[in-house]
Design a protein around this motif. Structure first.
Motif, PDB file in Angstrom:
ATOM      1  N   UNK A 131       2.497   5.923 -11.220  1.00 20.27           N
ATOM      2  CA  UNK A 131       2.822   4.334 -11.167  1.00 20.27           C
ATOM      3  C   UNK A 131       3.191   3.883  -9.578  1.00 20.27           C
ATOM      4  N   UNK A 132       3.730   4.932  -8.902  1.00 19.86           N
ATOM      5  CA  UNK A 132       3.931   4.250  -7.473  1.00 19.86           C
ATOM      6  C   UNK A 132       2.619   4.089  -6.871  1.00 19.86           C
ATOM      7  N   UNK A 133       1.462   4.894  -7.051  1.00 19.35           N
ATOM      8  CA  UNK A 133       0.144   4.721  -6.331  1.00 19.35           C
ATOM      9  C   UNK A 133      -0.329   3.304  -6.724  1.00 19.35           C
ATOM     10  N   UNK A 134      -0.065   2.970  -8.179  1.00 23.84           N
ATOM     11  CA  UNK A 134      -0.478   1.642  -8.541  1.00 23.84           C
ATOM     12  C   UNK A 134       0.148   0.548  -7.898  1.00 23.84           C
ATOM     13  N   UNK A 135       1.497   0.732  -7.728  1.00 21.21           N
ATOM     14  CA  UNK A 135       2.208  -0.354  -6.949  1.00 21.21           C
ATOM     15  C   UNK A 135       1.795  -0.421  -5.568  1.00 21.21           C
ATOM     16  N   UNK A 136       1.298   0.430  -4.933  1.00 18.21           N
ATOM     17  CA  UNK A 136       0.779   0.558  -3.526  1.00 18.21           C
ATOM     18  C   UNK A 136      -0.300  -0.050  -3.468  1.00 18.21           C
ATOM     19  N   UNK A 137      -1.213   0.047  -4.564  1.00 13.01           N
ATOM     20  CA  UNK A 137      -2.598  -0.711  -4.317  1.00 13.01           C
ATOM     21  C   UNK A 137      -2.433  -1.948  -4.607  1.00 13.01           C
ATOM     22  N   UNK A 138      -1.490  -2.375  -5.532  1.00 14.79           N
ATOM     23  CA  UNK A 138      -1.089  -3.815  -5.912  1.00 14.79           C
ATOM     24  C   UNK A 138      -0.864  -4.621  -4.647  1.00 14.79           C
ATOM     25  N   UNK A 139       0.168  -3.932  -3.798  1.00 15.42           N
ATOM     26  CA  UNK A 139       0.886  -4.314  -2.818  1.00 15.42           C
ATOM     27  C   UNK A 139      -0.340  -4.728  -1.637  1.00 15.42           C
ATOM     28  N   UNK A 140      -1.295  -3.689  -1.531  1.00 11.96           N
ATOM     29  CA  UNK A 140      -2.222  -3.805  -0.690  1.00 11.96           C
ATOM     30  C   UNK A 140      -3.333  -4.935  -1.032  1.00 11.96           C
ATOM     31  N   UNK A 141      -3.341  -5.560  -2.294  1.00 19.31           N
ATOM     32  CA  UNK A 141      -4.415  -6.384  -2.641  1.00 19.31           C
ATOM     33  C   UNK A 141      -5.785  -5.854  -2.630  1.00 19.31           C
ATOM     34  N   UNK A 142      -5.714  -4.811  -3.383  1.00 18.43           N
ATOM     35  CA  UNK A 142      -6.921  -3.368  -3.371  1.00 18.43           C
ATOM     36  C   UNK A 142      -8.118  -4.516  -3.896  1.00 18.43           C
ATOM     37  N   UNK A 143      -8.042  -5.252  -4.733  1.00 19.64           N
ATOM     38  CA  UNK A 143      -9.179  -6.049  -5.349  1.00 19.64           C
ATOM     39  C   UNK A 143      -9.952  -6.820  -4.391  1.00 19.64           C
TER      40      UNK A 143
END
Length: 251
Positions: A131-143
């Protein structure tokens, strides 16, 4: 006199100015592309769970103390290459699996603020690394943005997360996402806790290895401060920048 072969002709041709220019151009393009890939915004996902404070027969210094020492050395070296942010998990006021905090958004000259956050941490709680990695990806706007995540963990998932499934899901939507996993003084937990994908990693690696495998990142196991410094430099730094400059100098 030895007769020239076609292979010798090609070698001689490559050593002519035009051939050398083509070789230099190719090397510059490769180095430039690699440099671009290692300057994307990054998030460090840092393990602040209870085990980071543990001491046992093999580990005489709390893991978090050695991790802090490595970060003090590595971050000033890598902060010039990219904007870096910080996500932590484990420690906090919520239940053990809910303490995931985006402490810093990616920013330039990030070494000092990241170190302040990590120096103030008191390890506690579980290991919701997925879940922490997923939140990091969201914070980076990985899409929509190239993104790099570096997970530093001493353990396996203990909050029911599924890093293998999550990695595939992230990659299906990512613009250009790379997740590196640094296992620091990892010890296999025979009980498995709440770790549904444990069989995917066996006993030699944390199940988080799925995250690096699926995204083309680096998985490395480290035991010492020196090894952790090296791993942080490899994943957050940009060693090919120096190679590119050397090629230009030799032209």
């Amino acid at each position: 006199m030895r007769r020239a072969t076609p292979q010798m002709d090609r070698l001689q041709h490559s050593c002519q100015p035009a051939g050398m220019l083509r070789l230099f151009t190719l090397a510059t393009v490769i180095a430039t592309q690699a440099t671009a890939n290692c300057t994307s915004d990054a998030m460090i996902v840092f393990d602040g769970s209870t085990s980071m404070a543990a001491i046992d027969m093999q580990i005489t210094t709390p893991r978090i103390d050695d991790a802090r020492a490595a970060l003090r050395r590595a971050l000033p070296q890598v902060e010039r290459f990219r904007d870096i942010g910080l996500v932590t998990y484990g420690t906090g006021a919520l239940d053990g699996c809910s303490n995931i905090t985006v402490r810093l958004a990616p920013q330039p000259q990030a070494a000092a603020p990241i170190l302040r956050e990590i120096e103030a941490m008191n390890p506690d709680g579980m290991t919701p690394l997925t879940a922490a990695v997923d939140q990091a990806a969201q914070a980076l706007r990985y899409r929509i943005n190239p993104a790099t995540i570096v997970l530093v963990t001493d353990g396996n998932e203990t909050c029911g997360g599924t890093p293998c499934i999550t990695a595939r899901s992230l990659m299906a939507e990512a613009k250009d996402l790379t997740i590196h996993v640094i296992a620091f003084k990892f010890r296999f937990d025979v009980f498995g806790w709440n770790n549904p994908e444990q069989s995917a990693s066996g006993t030699d690696a944390t199940v988080a290895k799925c995250l690096s495998d699926a995204t083309g990142g680096l998985y490395t196991s480290t035991e010492t401060v020196e090894q952790l410094v090296t791993a942080l430099n490899q994943t957050l730094g940009c060693p090919l920048t120096g190679m590119k400059m050397q090629i230009k100098t030799r032209l």
